[in-house]
Design a protein around this motif. Structure first.
Motif, PDB file in Angstrom:
ATOM      1  N   ALA A 233     -60.893 -24.106  11.756  1.00 35.42           N
ATOM      2  CA  ALA A 233     -59.556 -24.271  11.184  1.00 35.42           C
ATOM      3  C   ALA A 233     -58.499 -24.287  12.282  1.00 35.42           C
ATOM      4  O   ALA A 233     -57.597 -25.125  12.282  1.00 35.42           O
ATOM      5  CB  ALA A 233     -59.281 -23.136  10.194  1.00 35.42           C
ATOM      6  N   ALA A 234     -58.615 -23.355  13.214  1.00 34.77           N
ATOM      7  CA  ALA A 234     -57.640 -23.282  14.307  1.00 34.77           C
ATOM      8  C   ALA A 234     -57.672 -24.527  15.163  1.00 34.77           C
ATOM      9  O   ALA A 234     -56.622 -25.080  15.547  1.00 34.77           O
ATOM     10  CB  ALA A 234     -57.915 -22.047  15.171  1.00 34.77           C
ATOM     11  N   ALA A 235     -58.867 -25.026  15.461  1.00 33.47           N
ATOM     12  CA  ALA A 235     -58.987 -26.215  16.323  1.00 33.47           C
ATOM     13  C   ALA A 235     -58.417 -27.450  15.634  1.00 33.47           C
ATOM     14  O   ALA A 235     -57.667 -28.229  16.254  1.00 33.47           O
ATOM     15  CB  ALA A 235     -60.465 -26.433  16.678  1.00 33.47           C
TER      16      ALA A 235
ATOM     17  N   THR B 268     -52.602 -31.706  -1.386  1.00 35.58           N
ATOM     18  CA  THR B 268     -52.891 -32.598  -2.503  1.00 35.58           C
ATOM     19  C   THR B 268     -54.086 -32.030  -3.236  1.00 35.58           C
ATOM     20  O   THR B 268     -54.810 -31.191  -2.733  1.00 35.58           O
ATOM     21  CB  THR B 268     -53.226 -34.018  -2.016  1.00 35.58           C
ATOM     22  OG1 THR B 268     -54.415 -33.968  -1.229  1.00 35.58           O
ATOM     23  CG2 THR B 268     -52.095 -34.608  -1.196  1.00 35.58           C
ATOM     24  N   ALA B 269     -54.315 -32.518  -4.452  1.00 33.59           N
ATOM     25  CA  ALA B 269     -55.458 -32.047  -5.233  1.00 33.59           C
ATOM     26  C   ALA B 269     -56.761 -32.361  -4.522  1.00 33.59           C
ATOM     27  O   ALA B 269     -57.700 -31.579  -4.533  1.00 33.59           O
ATOM     28  CB  ALA B 269     -55.440 -32.669  -6.624  1.00 33.59           C
ATOM     29  N   LEU B 270     -56.843 -33.532  -3.879  1.00 42.15           N
ATOM     30  CA  LEU B 270     -58.042 -33.904  -3.134  1.00 42.15           C
ATOM     31  C   LEU B 270     -57.854 -33.528  -1.671  1.00 42.15           C
ATOM     32  O   LEU B 270     -57.693 -34.380  -0.803  1.00 42.15           O
ATOM     33  CB  LEU B 270     -58.316 -35.406  -3.286  1.00 42.15           C
ATOM     34  CG  LEU B 270     -58.937 -35.824  -4.618  1.00 42.15           C
ATOM     35  CD1 LEU B 270     -58.994 -37.340  -4.729  1.00 42.15           C
ATOM     36  CD2 LEU B 270     -60.330 -35.232  -4.780  1.00 42.15           C
ATOM     37  N   ALA B 271     -57.825 -32.235  -1.405  1.00 45.43           N
ATOM     38  CA  ALA B 271     -57.626 -31.755  -0.044  1.00 45.43           C
ATOM     39  C   ALA B 271     -58.865 -32.022   0.797  1.00 45.43           C
ATOM     40  O   ALA B 271     -59.969 -32.141   0.291  1.00 45.43           O
ATOM     41  CB  ALA B 271     -57.314 -30.265  -0.054  1.00 45.43           C
ATOM     42  N   HIS B 272     -58.666 -32.156   2.091  1.00 47.36           N
ATOM     43  CA  HIS B 272     -59.762 -32.405   3.021  1.00 47.36           C
ATOM     44  C   HIS B 272     -59.431 -31.710   4.328  1.00 47.36           C
ATOM     45  O   HIS B 272     -58.299 -31.270   4.549  1.00 47.36           O
ATOM     46  CB  HIS B 272     -59.944 -33.907   3.246  1.00 47.36           C
ATOM     47  CG  HIS B 272     -58.671 -34.606   3.648  1.00 47.36           C
ATOM     48  ND1 HIS B 272     -58.177 -34.563   4.924  1.00 47.36           N
ATOM     49  CD2 HIS B 272     -57.785 -35.329   2.921  1.00 47.36           C
ATOM     50  CE1 HIS B 272     -57.044 -35.246   4.982  1.00 47.36           C
ATOM     51  NE2 HIS B 272     -56.787 -35.722   3.789  1.00 47.36           N
ATOM     52  N   PRO B 273     -60.416 -31.559   5.224  1.00 45.08           N
ATOM     53  CA  PRO B 273     -60.127 -30.910   6.501  1.00 45.08           C
ATOM     54  C   PRO B 273     -58.974 -31.626   7.205  1.00 45.08           C
ATOM     55  O   PRO B 273     -58.899 -32.847   7.139  1.00 45.08           O
ATOM     56  CB  PRO B 273     -61.434 -31.054   7.284  1.00 45.08           C
ATOM     57  CG  PRO B 273     -62.486 -31.223   6.234  1.00 45.08           C
ATOM     58  CD  PRO B 273     -61.801 -31.992   5.131  1.00 45.08           C
TER      59      PRO B 273
END
Length: 332
Positions: A325-327, A4-9
Protein backbone atom coordinates in the motif's frame (compact mmCIF):
# COMPACT_ATOMS: atom_id res chain seq x y z
CA UNK A 1 -7.88 8.83 -1.95
CA UNK A 2 -10.35 8.78 -4.86
CA UNK A 3 -13.10 6.28 -4.33
CA UNK A 4 -15.41 4.39 -6.66
CA UNK A 5 -17.53 1.29 -6.15
CA UNK A 6 -15.15 -0.67 -8.38
CA UNK A 7 -12.02 0.19 -6.43
CA UNK A 8 -8.67 -1.23 -7.50
CA UNK A 9 -5.06 -1.00 -6.30
CA UNK A 10 -3.71 1.17 -4.79
CA UNK A 11 -7.07 2.24 -3.33
CA UNK A 12 -7.93 -1.29 -2.21
CA UNK A 13 -4.67 -1.93 -0.37
CA UNK A 14 -5.33 0.36 2.63
CA UNK A 15 -8.73 -1.34 2.85
CA UNK A 16 -6.95 -4.70 2.97
CA UNK A 17 -4.62 -3.51 5.73
CA UNK A 18 -7.59 -2.28 7.78
CA UNK A 19 -9.55 -5.51 7.19
CA UNK A 20 -6.69 -7.79 8.24
CA UNK A 21 -5.95 -5.70 11.33
CA UNK A 22 -9.59 -5.61 12.44
CA UNK A 23 -10.13 -9.33 11.89
CA UNK A 24 -6.91 -10.30 13.69
CA UNK A 25 -7.85 -8.15 16.67
CA UNK A 26 -11.56 -8.88 16.97
CA UNK A 27 -12.50 -11.73 14.65
CA UNK A 28 -16.20 -11.90 13.83
CA UNK A 29 -18.06 -11.11 17.07
CA UNK A 30 -20.38 -13.86 18.34
CA UNK A 31 -23.09 -11.31 19.10
CA UNK A 32 -23.04 -10.13 15.50
CA UNK A 33 -23.19 -13.71 14.24
CA UNK A 34 -26.17 -14.49 16.46
CA UNK A 35 -27.93 -11.32 15.33
CA UNK A 36 -27.42 -11.40 11.56
CA UNK A 37 -25.33 -14.48 10.69
CA UNK A 38 -22.19 -14.28 8.57
CA UNK A 39 -21.57 -13.65 4.85
CA UNK A 40 -20.58 -17.30 4.41
CA UNK A 41 -23.89 -18.46 5.89
CA UNK A 42 -25.82 -16.12 3.60
CA UNK A 43 -23.88 -17.36 0.58
CA UNK A 44 -24.34 -20.94 1.76
CA UNK A 45 -28.13 -20.57 1.84
CA UNK A 46 -28.15 -19.43 -1.76
CA UNK A 47 -25.90 -22.31 -2.84
CA UNK A 48 -28.13 -24.78 -0.98
CA UNK A 49 -31.24 -23.38 -2.67
CA UNK A 50 -29.62 -23.65 -6.12
CA UNK A 51 -28.47 -27.19 -5.33
CA UNK A 52 -31.94 -28.31 -4.27
CA UNK A 53 -33.70 -26.65 -7.19
CA UNK A 54 -31.32 -27.27 -10.11
CA UNK A 55 -29.22 -30.36 -9.31
CA UNK A 56 -31.22 -33.04 -11.12
CA UNK A 57 -31.33 -35.05 -14.33
CA UNK A 58 -28.48 -36.52 -16.35
CA UNK A 59 -24.81 -35.85 -15.67
CA UNK A 60 -24.66 -33.44 -18.60
CA UNK A 61 -27.69 -31.55 -17.37
CA UNK A 62 -26.26 -31.43 -13.86
CA UNK A 63 -22.98 -30.04 -15.14
CA UNK A 64 -24.74 -27.31 -17.11
CA UNK A 65 -26.94 -26.54 -14.11
CA UNK A 66 -23.80 -26.27 -11.97
CA UNK A 67 -22.29 -23.78 -14.39
CA UNK A 68 -25.51 -21.76 -14.37
CA UNK A 69 -25.65 -21.90 -10.56
CA UNK A 70 -22.11 -20.56 -10.26
CA UNK A 71 -22.97 -17.71 -12.62
CA UNK A 72 -26.11 -16.88 -10.64
CA UNK A 73 -24.14 -16.99 -7.39
CA UNK A 74 -21.39 -14.68 -8.59
CA UNK A 75 -23.85 -12.21 -10.13
CA UNK A 76 -25.89 -12.02 -6.92
CA UNK A 77 -22.92 -11.83 -4.54
CA UNK A 78 -20.97 -9.47 -6.78
CA UNK A 79 -24.03 -7.26 -7.24
CA UNK A 80 -24.64 -6.99 -3.49
CA UNK A 81 -20.98 -6.22 -2.83
CA UNK A 82 -20.95 -3.60 -5.58
CA UNK A 83 -24.07 -1.96 -4.17
CA UNK A 84 -22.60 -1.90 -0.65
CA UNK A 85 -19.38 -0.39 -1.99
CA UNK A 86 -21.35 2.29 -3.85
CA UNK A 87 -23.38 3.12 -0.73
CA UNK A 88 -20.21 3.37 1.35
CA UNK A 89 -18.76 5.68 -1.27
CA UNK A 90 -21.55 8.14 -0.51
CA UNK A 91 -20.00 8.60 2.93
CA UNK A 92 -17.01 10.29 1.33
CA UNK A 93 -13.43 9.52 0.37
CA UNK A 94 -12.31 8.98 3.98
CA UNK A 95 -15.26 7.30 5.71
CA UNK A 96 -16.22 5.21 2.68
CA UNK A 97 -13.03 3.12 2.56
CA UNK A 98 -13.18 2.63 6.35
CA UNK A 99 -16.71 1.24 6.07
CA UNK A 100 -15.59 -1.09 3.30
CA UNK A 101 -12.58 -2.15 5.35
CA UNK A 102 -14.91 -3.10 8.21
CA UNK A 103 -17.09 -5.10 5.79
CA UNK A 104 -14.03 -6.81 4.29
CA UNK A 105 -12.91 -7.85 7.77
CA UNK A 106 -15.67 -10.49 7.69
CA UNK A 107 -13.99 -12.32 4.78
CA UNK A 108 -10.63 -13.61 6.14
CA UNK A 109 -10.69 -15.93 9.14
CA UNK A 110 -7.35 -15.50 10.93
CA UNK A 111 -8.70 -15.45 14.45
CA UNK A 112 -11.32 -18.18 14.17
CA UNK A 113 -8.89 -20.57 12.49
CA UNK A 114 -6.35 -19.96 15.24
CA UNK A 115 -8.96 -20.61 17.92
CA UNK A 116 -10.28 -23.81 16.34
CA UNK A 117 -6.85 -25.35 15.85
CA UNK A 118 -5.68 -24.29 19.31
CA UNK A 119 -8.66 -26.17 20.76
CA UNK A 120 -7.33 -29.40 19.25
CA UNK A 121 -4.06 -29.11 21.16
CA UNK A 122 -5.94 -28.06 24.29
CA UNK A 123 -8.36 -30.97 23.95
CA UNK A 124 -5.51 -33.44 23.64
CA UNK A 125 -3.73 -32.06 26.68
CA UNK A 126 -6.94 -31.98 28.72
CA UNK A 127 -8.77 -35.18 27.70
CA UNK A 128 -6.30 -37.16 25.62
CA UNK A 129 -7.30 -38.74 22.31
CA UNK A 130 -11.04 -38.45 22.94
CA UNK A 131 -10.71 -34.70 23.52
CA UNK A 132 -8.57 -34.27 20.43
CA UNK A 133 -11.08 -36.21 18.31
CA UNK A 134 -13.95 -34.03 19.50
CA UNK A 135 -12.14 -30.83 18.60
CA UNK A 136 -10.58 -31.94 15.31
CA UNK A 137 -14.01 -33.09 14.07
CA UNK A 138 -14.95 -29.40 14.00
CA UNK A 139 -12.35 -28.55 11.36
CA UNK A 140 -11.78 -31.64 9.17
CA UNK A 141 -14.01 -33.90 7.12
CA UNK A 142 -12.30 -37.18 7.89
CA UNK A 143 -13.64 -39.73 10.37
CA UNK A 144 -12.22 -38.68 13.77
CA UNK A 145 -12.72 -42.16 15.23
CA UNK A 146 -10.13 -43.48 12.77
CA UNK A 147 -7.47 -41.09 14.07
CA UNK A 148 -4.93 -41.77 16.78
CA UNK A 149 -3.09 -38.91 18.50
CA UNK A 150 -0.60 -38.48 15.67
CA UNK A 151 -3.40 -38.57 13.09
CA UNK A 152 -5.38 -35.95 15.02
CA UNK A 153 -2.36 -33.65 15.16
CA UNK A 154 -1.47 -34.09 11.50
CA UNK A 155 -5.10 -33.43 10.51
CA UNK A 156 -5.14 -30.23 12.57
CA UNK A 157 -1.85 -29.01 11.09
CA UNK A 158 -2.98 -29.87 7.54
CA UNK A 159 -6.23 -27.96 8.10
CA UNK A 160 -4.33 -25.00 9.52
CA UNK A 161 -1.98 -24.96 6.52
CA UNK A 162 -4.64 -25.34 3.83
CA UNK A 163 -7.02 -22.86 5.45
CA UNK A 164 -4.23 -20.34 5.87
CA UNK A 165 -4.14 -20.31 2.08
CA UNK A 166 -7.81 -20.38 1.13
CA UNK A 167 -9.27 -18.83 4.28
CA UNK A 168 -6.85 -15.96 4.82
CA UNK A 169 -4.31 -15.35 2.08
CA UNK A 170 -6.72 -15.86 -0.83
CA UNK A 171 -9.38 -13.45 0.50
CA UNK A 172 -6.57 -10.98 1.17
CA UNK A 173 -5.26 -11.31 -2.38
CA UNK A 174 -8.69 -10.72 -3.90
CA UNK A 175 -9.54 -7.85 -1.55
CA UNK A 176 -6.21 -6.30 -2.56
CA UNK A 177 -7.12 -6.70 -6.22
CA UNK A 178 -10.80 -5.74 -6.14
CA UNK A 179 -11.83 -4.49 -2.73
CA UNK A 180 -15.10 -5.77 -1.27
CA UNK A 181 -16.29 -6.97 -4.68
CA UNK A 182 -13.16 -9.01 -5.30
CA UNK A 183 -13.14 -10.50 -1.80
CA UNK A 184 -16.85 -11.34 -1.84
CA UNK A 185 -16.64 -13.01 -5.25
CA UNK A 186 -13.74 -15.12 -4.06
CA UNK A 187 -15.65 -16.12 -0.91
CA UNK A 188 -18.67 -17.11 -2.99
CA UNK A 189 -16.57 -19.36 -5.24
CA UNK A 190 -14.69 -20.91 -2.34
CA UNK A 191 -17.88 -21.56 -0.37
CA UNK A 192 -19.46 -23.19 -3.42
CA UNK A 193 -16.44 -25.47 -3.76
CA UNK A 194 -16.61 -26.45 -0.08
CA UNK A 195 -20.33 -27.25 -0.34
CA UNK A 196 -20.75 -28.84 -3.77
CA UNK A 197 -17.25 -29.29 -5.22
CA UNK A 198 -17.00 -32.93 -4.17
CA UNK A 199 -16.57 -36.10 -6.19
CA UNK A 200 -19.76 -37.70 -4.93
CA UNK A 201 -22.64 -39.12 -6.99
CA UNK A 202 -24.73 -36.04 -6.26
CA UNK A 203 -22.13 -33.34 -6.79
CA UNK A 204 -19.42 -34.61 -9.15
CA UNK A 205 -21.16 -33.11 -12.19
CA UNK A 206 -23.08 -30.28 -10.52
CA UNK A 207 -20.04 -29.05 -8.57
CA UNK A 208 -17.57 -29.45 -11.43
CA UNK A 209 -17.53 -25.75 -12.38
CA UNK A 210 -17.22 -24.57 -8.78
CA UNK A 211 -14.30 -26.91 -8.10
CA UNK A 212 -12.43 -25.94 -11.28
CA UNK A 213 -12.91 -22.18 -10.78
CA UNK A 214 -11.91 -22.48 -7.11
CA UNK A 215 -8.69 -24.21 -8.17
CA UNK A 216 -7.97 -21.30 -10.51
CA UNK A 217 -8.68 -18.43 -8.11
CA UNK A 218 -6.62 -20.08 -5.36
CA UNK A 219 -3.47 -20.52 -7.47
CA UNK A 220 -1.76 -17.24 -6.53
CA UNK A 221 -2.65 -17.49 -2.84
CA UNK A 222 -1.36 -21.04 -2.43
CA UNK A 223 2.06 -20.06 -3.75
CA UNK A 224 2.13 -16.91 -1.64
CA UNK A 225 1.06 -18.92 1.42
CA UNK A 226 3.98 -21.28 0.99
CA UNK A 227 6.34 -18.33 0.74
CA UNK A 228 4.94 -16.76 3.90
CA UNK A 229 5.32 -20.03 5.84
CA UNK A 230 8.91 -20.38 4.62
CA UNK A 231 9.61 -16.79 5.73
CA UNK A 232 7.90 -17.43 9.08
CA UNK A 233 10.09 -20.51 9.60
CA UNK A 234 13.15 -18.31 9.20
CA UNK A 235 11.91 -16.28 12.19
CA UNK A 236 11.51 -19.24 14.57
CA UNK A 237 14.20 -21.22 16.34
CA UNK A 238 13.51 -24.91 15.83
CA UNK A 239 11.77 -24.41 12.48
CA UNK A 240 13.56 -24.90 9.18
CA UNK A 241 13.08 -22.46 6.32
CA UNK A 242 15.39 -24.51 4.12
CA UNK A 243 13.45 -27.68 4.96
CA UNK A 244 10.21 -25.92 4.07
CA UNK A 245 11.66 -24.73 0.75
CA UNK A 246 12.92 -28.21 -0.13
CA UNK A 247 9.57 -29.82 0.72
CA UNK A 248 7.68 -27.32 -1.43
CA UNK A 249 9.97 -27.86 -4.42
CA UNK A 250 9.92 -31.64 -4.07
CA UNK A 251 6.40 -32.44 -2.88
CA UNK A 252 3.85 -29.67 -3.53
CA UNK A 253 3.19 -30.66 -7.12
CA UNK A 254 2.41 -34.27 -6.13
CA UNK A 255 -0.57 -33.40 -3.93
CA UNK A 256 -3.96 -34.37 -5.35
CA UNK A 257 -4.97 -30.71 -5.03
CA UNK A 258 -3.19 -28.18 -7.28
CA UNK A 259 -3.11 -25.75 -4.35
CA UNK A 260 -3.25 -27.47 -0.95
CA UNK A 261 0.14 -29.10 -1.36
CA UNK A 262 1.98 -25.78 -1.33
CA UNK A 263 1.18 -24.60 2.22
CA UNK A 264 1.05 -28.19 3.53
CA UNK A 265 4.47 -29.03 2.14
CA UNK A 266 5.89 -25.77 3.49
CA UNK A 267 4.50 -26.45 6.97
CA UNK A 268 5.66 -30.08 6.91
CA UNK A 269 9.20 -29.14 5.91
CA UNK A 270 9.35 -26.29 8.42
CA UNK A 271 8.32 -28.56 11.31
CA UNK A 272 10.17 -31.71 10.24
CA UNK A 273 6.92 -33.66 9.75
CA UNK A 274 5.15 -35.66 7.08
CA UNK A 275 1.65 -34.42 6.26
CA UNK A 276 -1.15 -35.46 3.90
CA UNK A 277 -0.58 -39.02 2.66
CA UNK A 278 -3.34 -41.68 2.67
CA UNK A 279 -6.36 -40.79 4.80
CA UNK A 280 -10.05 -41.62 5.25
CA UNK A 281 -13.00 -39.28 4.63
CA UNK A 282 -16.18 -40.93 5.89
CA UNK A 283 -15.84 -44.43 4.47
CA UNK A 284 -13.67 -43.40 1.50
CA UNK A 285 -9.92 -43.92 1.64
CA UNK A 286 -8.03 -41.23 -0.27
CA UNK A 287 -4.57 -42.06 -1.57
CA UNK A 288 -2.36 -39.00 -1.62
CA UNK A 289 1.33 -38.23 -1.67
CA UNK A 290 3.19 -37.37 1.52
CA UNK A 291 4.23 -33.75 2.02
CA UNK A 292 7.61 -33.55 3.73
CA UNK A 293 9.96 -36.37 4.71
CA UNK A 294 10.10 -35.97 8.48
CA UNK A 295 8.27 -37.62 11.38
CA UNK A 296 4.84 -39.20 10.97
CA UNK A 297 4.34 -39.10 14.74
CA UNK A 298 3.05 -35.72 15.87
CA UNK A 299 1.77 -34.40 19.17
CA UNK A 300 0.06 -31.41 20.73
CA UNK A 301 3.41 -29.60 20.89
CA UNK A 302 3.67 -29.84 17.09
CA UNK A 303 0.20 -28.31 16.70
CA UNK A 304 1.35 -25.45 18.92
CA UNK A 305 4.54 -25.04 16.88
CA UNK A 306 2.44 -24.90 13.71
CA UNK A 307 0.23 -22.24 15.29
CA UNK A 308 3.30 -20.16 16.14
CA UNK A 309 4.42 -20.30 12.51
CA UNK A 310 0.88 -19.50 11.36
CA UNK A 311 0.67 -16.41 13.57
CA UNK A 312 3.99 -15.14 12.27
CA UNK A 313 2.90 -15.81 8.68
CA UNK A 314 -0.29 -13.81 9.30
CA UNK A 315 1.83 -10.97 10.64
CA UNK A 316 4.04 -11.13 7.56
CA UNK A 317 0.95 -11.01 5.33
CA UNK A 318 -0.18 -7.83 7.07
CA UNK A 319 3.32 -6.34 6.77
CA UNK A 320 3.37 -7.19 3.07
CA UNK A 321 0.01 -5.46 2.60
CA UNK A 322 1.28 -2.37 4.42
CA UNK A 323 4.43 -2.22 2.29
CA UNK A 324 2.48 -2.72 -0.94
CA UNK A 325 0.00 0.00 0.00
CA UNK A 326 2.77 2.42 0.93
CA UNK A 327 4.73 1.73 -2.26
CA UNK A 328 1.76 2.11 -4.59
CA UNK A 329 0.29 5.16 -2.88
CA UNK A 330 3.66 6.94 -2.79
CA UNK A 331 3.95 6.46 -6.54
CA UNK A 332 0.63 8.08 -7.42
Amino acid sequence: MPWTALAHPPDTLPILVLALAIEAAAGYPDALYRAVGHPVTWIGRLIDALDRRLNRGSATRRKMAGIASLLILTVVVGGVALALSALAGLAGPFIGPILIGVACASLPAQRSLDEHVARVAAGLRRDGVSGGRTEVAMIVGRDPESLDEAGICRAAIESLSENFSDGIVAPAVWIGIGGLVGGALYKAINTADSMIGHRTPRHEAFGWASARVDDLVNLPASRLSAGLIIAAAACHRGASASGAWRAVRRDAGHHRSPNAGWPEAAMAGALGLRLAGPRVYGTVRVEDAWMGDGRVEAGAADVERALALYRTACGLLLALAVLAAAALLSGR
